[in-house]
Write a protein that holds these residues in place. Sequence first.
Motif, mmCIF file in Angstrom:
data_model
loop_
_atom_site.group_PDB
_atom_site.id
_atom_site.type_symbol
_atom_site.label_atom_id
_atom_site.label_comp_id
_atom_site.label_asym_id
_atom_site.label_seq_id
_atom_site.Cartn_x
_atom_site.Cartn_y
_atom_site.Cartn_z
ATOM 1 N N THR A 107 -42.911 -19.827 18.988
ATOM 2 C CA THR A 107 -44.204 -19.180 18.754
ATOM 3 C C THR A 107 -45.422 -20.047 19.044
ATOM 4 N N ASP A 108 -45.241 -21.347 19.307
ATOM 5 C CA ASP A 108 -46.436 -22.128 19.628
ATOM 6 C C ASP A 108 -46.722 -22.059 21.132
ATOM 7 N N ALA A 109 -47.766 -22.728 21.566
ATOM 8 C CA ALA A 109 -48.281 -22.567 22.934
ATOM 9 C C ALA A 109 -47.524 -23.345 23.999
ATOM 10 N N GLY A 110 -46.577 -24.220 23.622
ATOM 11 C CA GLY A 110 -45.947 -25.052 24.624
ATOM 12 C C GLY A 110 -44.447 -24.949 24.664
ATOM 13 N N GLN A 111 -43.893 -25.341 25.819
ATOM 14 C CA GLN A 111 -42.447 -25.475 25.932
ATOM 15 C C GLN A 111 -42.104 -26.359 27.111
ATOM 16 N N PHE A 112 -40.978 -27.076 26.981
ATOM 17 C CA PHE A 112 -40.434 -27.888 28.063
ATOM 18 C C PHE A 112 -39.166 -27.198 28.538
ATOM 19 N N GLU B 176 -45.432 -45.175 29.828
ATOM 20 C CA GLU B 176 -45.701 -43.761 29.606
ATOM 21 C C GLU B 176 -47.072 -43.391 30.155
ATOM 22 N N VAL B 177 -47.133 -42.222 30.772
ATOM 23 C CA VAL B 177 -48.371 -41.704 31.358
ATOM 24 C C VAL B 177 -48.675 -40.368 30.693
ATOM 25 N N ILE B 178 -49.910 -40.180 30.279
ATOM 26 C CA ILE B 178 -50.336 -38.919 29.668
ATOM 27 C C ILE B 178 -50.985 -38.048 30.734
ATOM 28 N N TYR B 179 -50.492 -36.826 30.865
ATOM 29 C CA TYR B 179 -51.107 -35.828 31.739
ATOM 30 C C TYR B 179 -51.991 -34.931 30.894
ATOM 31 N N THR B 180 -53.192 -34.660 31.379
ATOM 32 C CA THR B 180 -54.147 -33.804 30.690
ATOM 33 C C THR B 180 -54.596 -32.706 31.644
ATOM 34 N N VAL B 181 -54.541 -31.456 31.171
ATOM 35 C CA VAL B 181 -55.081 -30.330 31.934
ATOM 36 C C VAL B 181 -56.216 -29.744 31.110
ATOM 37 N N HIS B 182 -57.409 -29.749 31.679
ATOM 38 C CA HIS B 182 -58.596 -29.179 31.040
ATOM 39 C C HIS B 182 -58.825 -27.805 31.664
ATOM 40 N N TYR B 183 -58.776 -26.778 30.845
ATOM 41 C CA TYR B 183 -58.985 -25.421 31.354
ATOM 42 C C TYR B 183 -60.287 -24.870 30.799
ATOM 43 N N ILE C 91 -50.316 -22.103 31.966
ATOM 44 C CA ILE C 91 -50.486 -23.384 32.646
ATOM 45 C C ILE C 91 -49.088 -23.968 32.784
ATOM 46 N N ALA C 92 -48.635 -24.157 34.014
ATOM 47 C CA ALA C 92 -47.297 -24.694 34.268
ATOM 48 C C ALA C 92 -47.412 -25.918 35.159
ATOM 49 N N ASP C 93 -46.616 -26.932 34.858
ATOM 50 C CA ASP C 93 -46.627 -28.143 35.667
ATOM 51 C C ASP C 93 -45.208 -28.691 35.756
ATOM 52 N N THR C 94 -44.827 -29.108 36.946
ATOM 53 C CA THR C 94 -43.512 -29.703 37.170
ATOM 54 C C THR C 94 -43.569 -31.187 36.837
ATOM 55 N N THR D 31 -37.323 -28.926 34.061
ATOM 56 C CA THR D 31 -38.023 -29.503 35.214
ATOM 57 C C THR D 31 -39.540 -29.446 35.069
ATOM 58 N N GLY D 32 -40.016 -28.843 33.984
ATOM 59 C CA GLY D 32 -41.465 -28.745 33.829
ATOM 60 C C GLY D 32 -41.886 -28.291 32.452
ATOM 61 N N VAL D 33 -43.188 -28.235 32.279
ATOM 62 C CA VAL D 33 -43.782 -27.779 31.021
ATOM 63 C C VAL D 33 -44.542 -26.489 31.279
ATOM 64 N N ILE D 34 -44.612 -25.656 30.249
ATOM 65 C CA ILE D 34 -45.376 -24.412 30.321
ATOM 66 C C ILE D 34 -46.185 -24.282 29.042
ATOM 67 N N PHE D 35 -47.456 -24.011 29.213
ATOM 68 C CA PHE D 35 -48.345 -23.738 28.085
ATOM 69 C C PHE D 35 -48.842 -22.304 28.225
ATOM 70 N N THR D 36 -48.843 -21.549 27.144
ATOM 71 C CA THR D 36 -49.375 -20.189 27.140
ATOM 72 C C THR D 36 -50.518 -20.133 26.142
ATOM 73 N N ILE D 37 -51.720 -19.967 26.656
ATOM 74 C CA ILE D 37 -52.912 -19.875 25.814
ATOM 75 C C ILE D 37 -53.204 -18.385 25.667
ATOM 76 N N THR D 38 -53.051 -17.848 24.454
ATOM 77 C CA THR D 38 -53.121 -16.397 24.273
ATOM 78 C C THR D 38 -54.503 -15.819 24.514
ATOM 79 N N THR D 39 -55.546 -16.532 24.115
ATOM 80 C CA THR D 39 -56.905 -16.022 24.306
ATOM 81 C C THR D 39 -57.854 -17.154 24.659
ATOM 82 N N VAL D 40 -58.637 -16.943 25.720
ATOM 83 C CA VAL D 40 -59.695 -17.890 26.094
ATOM 84 C C VAL D 40 -60.980 -17.074 26.159
#
Length: 103
Positions: A63-68, A7-14, A27-30, A71-80
């Motif tokens: 209602t949470d920030a992630g979904q699969f 298993e490999v962990i992918y990390t996206v730092h925004y 944030i979307a990644d295939t 073919t990919g994952v999508i994260f929605t960060i409501t406020t930065v």
Amino acid sequence: TAPPGAEVIYTVHYRNQGLGVASNLIIADTIPIFTTYVTGSLKAGNAASTYATASPLTDAADTDAGQFGGTGVIFTITTVAADDGVANSGSDEGKVYFKVRID
């Protein structure tokens, strides 16, 4: 490199480097070829988080920030928040995570 089954962990730092608040950051990644998404592995945390300390998210489009989505994952960060000028702290940045298994 990793052997099949590993298993490999992918990390996206925004980070928001602007002066204004960012809304609805997507944030979307295939999922890479020759890998399989690890069910239930989505997580989100602050900039100082690790996969182990981040909060779990569901794979569903809910209602949470992630979904699969097959073919990919999508994260929605409501406020930065606007850039606070301090690296690795505050609500102007964070991390999202997911795992894949090498086929």
